[in-house]
Write a protein that holds these residues in place. Structure first.
Motif, PDB file in Angstrom:
ATOM      1  N   ARG A  38     -10.426  -9.511  -8.115  1.00 24.60           N
ATOM      2  CA  ARG A  38     -10.460  -8.441  -7.121  1.00 24.60           C
ATOM      3  C   ARG A  38      -9.075  -8.251  -6.515  1.00 24.60           C
ATOM      4  N   LEU A  39      -8.797  -7.010  -6.101  1.00 24.98           N
ATOM      5  CA  LEU A  39      -7.542  -6.707  -5.433  1.00 24.98           C
ATOM      6  C   LEU A  39      -7.728  -6.927  -3.932  1.00 24.98           C
ATOM      7  N   TYR A  40      -6.805  -7.678  -3.323  1.00 24.30           N
ATOM      8  CA  TYR A  40      -6.883  -8.057  -1.915  1.00 24.30           C
ATOM      9  C   TYR A  40      -5.675  -7.544  -1.139  1.00 24.30           C
ATOM     10  N   ILE A  41      -5.901  -7.311   0.157  1.00 28.16           N
ATOM     11  CA  ILE A  41      -4.835  -7.072   1.125  1.00 28.16           C
ATOM     12  C   ILE A  41      -5.042  -8.063   2.267  1.00 28.16           C
ATOM     13  N   GLN A  42      -4.049  -8.174   3.156  1.00 26.38           N
ATOM     14  CA  GLN A  42      -4.120  -9.181   4.217  1.00 26.38           C
ATOM     15  C   GLN A  42      -3.588  -8.620   5.523  1.00 26.38           C
ATOM     16  N   THR A  43      -4.182  -9.064   6.633  1.00 29.21           N
ATOM     17  CA  THR A  43      -3.692  -8.722   7.969  1.00 29.21           C
ATOM     18  C   THR A  43      -4.080  -9.825   8.933  1.00 29.21           C
ATOM     19  N   GLY A  44      -3.797  -9.625  10.207  1.00 33.50           N
ATOM     20  CA  GLY A  44      -4.173 -10.576  11.243  1.00 33.50           C
ATOM     21  C   GLY A  44      -5.322 -10.032  12.077  1.00 33.50           C
ATOM     22  N   LYS A  45      -6.192 -10.912  12.516  1.00 34.52           N
ATOM     23  CA  LYS A  45      -7.351 -10.506  13.315  1.00 34.52           C
ATOM     24  C   LYS A  45      -6.955  -9.976  14.689  1.00 34.52           C
ATOM     25  N   VAL A  46      -5.743 -10.268  15.144  1.00 32.05           N
ATOM     26  CA  VAL A  46      -5.301  -9.779  16.449  1.00 32.05           C
ATOM     27  C   VAL A  46      -4.833  -8.319  16.395  1.00 32.05           C
ATOM     28  N   LYS A  47      -4.726  -7.747  15.206  1.00 33.36           N
ATOM     29  CA  LYS A  47      -4.176  -6.397  15.051  1.00 33.36           C
ATOM     30  C   LYS A  47      -5.272  -5.329  15.110  1.00 33.36           C
ATOM     31  N   ASN A  48      -4.880  -4.144  15.564  1.00 35.27           N
ATOM     32  CA  ASN A  48      -5.809  -3.008  15.615  1.00 35.27           C
ATOM     33  C   ASN A  48      -6.345  -2.660  14.235  1.00 35.27           C
ATOM     34  N   VAL A  49      -5.505  -2.770  13.214  1.00 35.43           N
ATOM     35  CA  VAL A  49      -5.931  -2.416  11.858  1.00 35.43           C
ATOM     36  C   VAL A  49      -7.127  -3.262  11.426  1.00 35.43           C
ATOM     37  N   TYR A  50      -7.166  -4.513  11.817  1.00 27.97           N
ATOM     38  CA  TYR A  50      -8.309  -5.394  11.502  1.00 27.97           C
ATOM     39  C   TYR A  50      -9.583  -4.821  12.119  1.00 27.97           C
ATOM     40  N   ARG A  51      -9.526  -4.488  13.407  1.00 32.39           N
ATOM     41  CA  ARG A  51     -10.708  -3.950  14.094  1.00 32.39           C
ATOM     42  C   ARG A  51     -11.113  -2.592  13.505  1.00 32.39           C
ATOM     43  N   GLN A  52     -10.132  -1.803  13.119  1.00 32.47           N
ATOM     44  CA  GLN A  52     -10.432  -0.496  12.531  1.00 32.47           C
ATOM     45  C   GLN A  52     -11.160  -0.647  11.197  1.00 32.47           C
ATOM     46  N   MET A  53     -10.723  -1.599  10.367  1.00 29.01           N
ATOM     47  CA  MET A  53     -11.390  -1.795   9.069  1.00 29.01           C
ATOM     48  C   MET A  53     -12.787  -2.371   9.236  1.00 29.01           C
ATOM     49  N   LEU A  54     -13.018  -3.169  10.268  1.00 32.01           N
ATOM     50  CA  LEU A  54     -14.376  -3.663  10.523  1.00 32.01           C
ATOM     51  C   LEU A  54     -15.290  -2.524  10.971  1.00 32.01           C
ATOM     52  N   ALA A  55     -14.776  -1.652  11.841  1.00 33.35           N
ATOM     53  CA  ALA A  55     -15.578  -0.549  12.368  1.00 33.35           C
ATOM     54  C   ALA A  55     -15.857   0.513  11.303  1.00 33.35           C
ATOM     55  N   ASN A  56     -14.873   0.778  10.469  1.00 36.94           N
ATOM     56  CA  ASN A  56     -15.022   1.763   9.382  1.00 36.94           C
ATOM     57  C   ASN A  56     -14.219   1.248   8.190  1.00 36.94           C
ATOM     58  N   PRO A  57     -14.877   0.620   7.228  1.00 34.81           N
ATOM     59  CA  PRO A  57     -14.160  -0.021   6.118  1.00 34.81           C
ATOM     60  C   PRO A  57     -13.618   0.933   5.054  1.00 34.81           C
ATOM     61  N   GLN A  58     -13.793   2.241   5.240  1.00 35.42           N
ATOM     62  CA  GLN A  58     -13.246   3.200   4.275  1.00 35.42           C
ATOM     63  C   GLN A  58     -11.753   3.339   4.527  1.00 35.42           C
ATOM     64  N   ILE A  59     -10.958   2.977   3.529  1.00 31.13           N
ATOM     65  CA  ILE A  59      -9.502   3.013   3.677  1.00 31.13           C
ATOM     66  C   ILE A  59      -8.877   3.833   2.564  1.00 31.13           C
ATOM     67  N   GLU A  60      -7.603   4.134   2.736  1.00 30.40           N
ATOM     68  CA  GLU A  60      -6.813   4.714   1.670  1.00 30.40           C
ATOM     69  C   GLU A  60      -5.435   4.074   1.707  1.00 30.40           C
ATOM     70  N   ILE A  61      -4.904   3.842   0.532  1.00 31.63           N
ATOM     71  CA  ILE A  61      -3.568   3.273   0.367  1.00 31.63           C
ATOM     72  C   ILE A  61      -2.736   4.280  -0.412  1.00 31.63           C
ATOM     73  N   CYS A  62      -1.468   4.413  -0.024  1.00 32.75           N
ATOM     74  CA  CYS A  62      -0.546   5.281  -0.752  1.00 32.75           C
ATOM     75  C   CYS A  62       0.779   4.548  -0.926  1.00 32.75           C
ATOM     76  N   ALA A  63       1.330   4.619  -2.135  1.00 38.06           N
ATOM     77  CA  ALA A  63       2.629   4.007  -2.431  1.00 38.06           C
ATOM     78  C   ALA A  63       3.428   4.973  -3.292  1.00 38.06           C
TER      79      ALA A  63
END
Length: 130
Positions: A38-63
């Motif tokens: 599986r493809l993984y990403i990482q963050t810290g639980k103290v960050k807003n992005v962590y709470r945002q992904m828990l509340a709405n796990p639909q994400i998009e990545i662009c590179a």
């Protein structure tokens, strides 16, 4: 999936989009790993992005590598296993001063129901579900 991982690693920085109360939130990210197929990403639980992904796990990545870009839509699924955290952090020695496997802050997410689209101004888009 390997091609997607390789592209993200080559770019170094990619942009992760989440939502917060209907407002898009985009920020630079750099961690990516393949663990147990599986493809993984990482963050810290103290960050807003962590709470945002828990509340709405639909994400998009662009590179973007200067000529081609990659967009990934996915569901971010938290994986609380220390083994997954360790595997991720082993690839990022510079982060080990801030994050440790099992420290209560490190969080990894795998991408579920993901669809990657490679595109450029000259080539037809190429879609890869993974």
């Amino acid at each position: 999936m390997q091609e997607i991982y390789d592209f993200l690693k080559k770019c170094g920085t990619y942009y992760l989009a989440t939502t917060e109360g209907g407002q898009p939130r985009v920020r630079p990210f750099g961690t990516v790993d393949i663990f147990e197929g599986r493809l993984y990403i990482q963050t810290g639980k103290v960050k807003n992005v962590y709470r945002q992904m828990l509340a709405n796990p639909q994400i998009e990545i662009c590179a973007f590598d200067g000529g081609h870009w990659l967009r990934i839509t996915a569901t971010a699924v938290p994986d609380d296993r220390v083994e997954a955290q360790k595997h991720m952090l082993d690839g990022y020695p510079d982060l080990q001063a801030m994050y440790k496997p099992g420290d209560g802050n490190t969080q990894v997410f795998y991408l579920k129901d993901a669809v990657a689209t490679f595109a450029s101004f000259t080539d037809e888009p190429r879609v890869i579900p993974f």
